[in-house]
Motif scaffolding. Structure first.
Motif, PDB file in Angstrom:
ATOM      1  N   ILE A  52     -10.386  -5.712  35.404  1.00 30.13           N
ATOM      2  CA  ILE A  52     -10.753  -6.056  34.036  1.00 30.13           C
ATOM      3  C   ILE A  52     -11.892  -7.065  34.114  1.00 30.13           C
ATOM      4  N   GLY A  53     -12.754  -7.029  33.134  1.00 28.83           N
ATOM      5  CA  GLY A  53     -13.878  -7.943  33.142  1.00 28.83           C
ATOM      6  C   GLY A  53     -14.354  -8.243  31.738  1.00 28.83           C
ATOM      7  N   SER A  54     -15.073  -9.338  31.621  1.00 23.57           N
ATOM      8  CA  SER A  54     -15.618  -9.744  30.343  1.00 23.57           C
ATOM      9  C   SER A  54     -16.958 -10.435  30.567  1.00 23.57           C
ATOM     10  N   LEU A  55     -17.871 -10.162  29.689  1.00 20.17           N
ATOM     11  CA  LEU A  55     -19.183 -10.806  29.697  1.00 20.17           C
ATOM     12  C   LEU A  55     -19.467 -11.182  28.261  1.00 20.17           C
ATOM     13  N   GLY A  56     -19.707 -12.483  28.021  1.00 20.17           N
ATOM     14  CA  GLY A  56     -19.859 -12.878  26.637  1.00 20.17           C
ATOM     15  C   GLY A  56     -20.878 -13.957  26.398  1.00 20.17           C
ATOM     16  N   GLN A  57     -21.495 -13.869  25.243  1.00 25.63           N
ATOM     17  CA  GLN A  57     -22.402 -14.877  24.726  1.00 25.63           C
ATOM     18  C   GLN A  57     -21.605 -15.565  23.617  1.00 25.63           C
ATOM     19  N   ILE A  58     -20.837 -16.614  23.989  1.00 31.92           N
ATOM     20  CA  ILE A  58     -19.930 -17.269  23.046  1.00 31.92           C
ATOM     21  C   ILE A  58     -20.730 -17.882  21.886  1.00 31.92           C
ATOM     22  N   THR A  59     -21.759 -18.615  22.215  1.00 37.67           N
ATOM     23  CA  THR A  59     -22.715 -19.125  21.227  1.00 37.67           C
ATOM     24  C   THR A  59     -24.106 -18.799  21.757  1.00 37.67           C
ATOM     25  N   GLU A  60     -25.130 -19.200  21.036  1.00 33.15           N
ATOM     26  CA  GLU A  60     -26.488 -18.934  21.504  1.00 33.15           C
ATOM     27  C   GLU A  60     -26.761 -19.597  22.856  1.00 33.15           C
ATOM     28  N   ASP A  61     -26.060 -20.696  23.138  1.00 35.73           N
ATOM     29  CA  ASP A  61     -26.305 -21.463  24.361  1.00 35.73           C
ATOM     30  C   ASP A  61     -25.232 -21.300  25.436  1.00 35.73           C
ATOM     31  N   TRP A  62     -24.097 -20.706  25.102  1.00 35.48           N
ATOM     32  CA  TRP A  62     -22.944 -20.677  26.012  1.00 35.48           C
ATOM     33  C   TRP A  62     -22.636 -19.238  26.421  1.00 35.48           C
ATOM     34  N   GLN A  63     -22.645 -18.986  27.751  1.00 35.24           N
ATOM     35  CA  GLN A  63     -22.322 -17.666  28.295  1.00 35.24           C
ATOM     36  C   GLN A  63     -21.128 -17.774  29.235  1.00 35.24           C
ATOM     37  N   ILE A  64     -20.379 -16.683  29.338  1.00 35.75           N
ATOM     38  CA  ILE A  64     -19.228 -16.645  30.239  1.00 35.75           C
ATOM     39  C   ILE A  64     -19.117 -15.251  30.856  1.00 35.75           C
ATOM     40  N   ILE A  65     -18.745 -15.231  32.129  1.00 31.51           N
ATOM     41  CA  ILE A  65     -18.485 -13.986  32.857  1.00 31.51           C
ATOM     42  C   ILE A  65     -17.154 -14.163  33.575  1.00 31.51           C
TER      43      ILE A  65
END
Length: 177
Positions: A52-65
């Protein structure tokens, strides 16, 4: 079987896969003491698992993988001692989490954790490489839209771990301090 889905105008993607792999006619050692050693090609291997995986742009400045994997491996062996044991050098669990945040003045900070479960070095599963978790950090400064400077520091806790093994488990390579 797998899928990838996008949410929030594709600012968040989730992926998942479930699988089963069967290998047949795998070579196994009948007599390692013979000169030359005697091999046969009649074993099999089975791997059931999921990722399972996730790639996200939580806010304009915050990313998570983030990603996670599970592997249920088995030898299907002619040797009753090894039949049903885990495959060598294959972790049951592994995963990572990485996040970055862009601050004002084009400075980005990031960090994450990588995890690898223990693995067996030999077919009998009697020799194991221990599991480990590593923490990494980074700082980046964007000089302009085309050039940036980045400093990565891996294994910030100076964890001692074994990166890989070879020579049939007779030699190991330590991970970077």
């Amino acid at each position: 079987i797998g899928s990838k889905l996008g949410f929030y105008d594709n600012r968040l993607s989730l992926s998942a896969a479930v699988f089963r792999t069967d290998n047949e006619n795998v070579i196994f050692t009948v007599d390692a003491t013979a000169v030359p050693p005697i091999f046969n090609q009649d074993d099999a291997q089975r791997v059931n698992g999921f990722t399972i995986g996730s790639l996200g742009q939580i806010t304009e400045d915050w990313q998570i993988i983030a990603n996670f994997g599970f592997l249920d491996t088995r030898q299907i062996s002619q040797n009753p001692v090894n039949n049903g044991r885990r495959l060598t050098l294959t972790p049951e669990l592994s995963g990572s989490l990485w996040t970055t945040y862009e601050f004002p003045r084009d400075i980005t900070l990031g960090g994450g954790v990588r995890y690898m479960d223990e693995v067996s070095v030999n077919a009998a599963n009697t020799i194991r490489v221990p599991s480990y978790a590593l923490a990494d950090v980074m700082v980046e400064y964007a000089l302009n839209s085309h050039v940036s400077l980045r400093l990565n520091v891996n294994n910030v806790t100076d964890t001692t771990y074994i990166r890989n093994v070879n020579n049939n488990g007779g030699r190991f390579n330590p991970g970077a301090p």
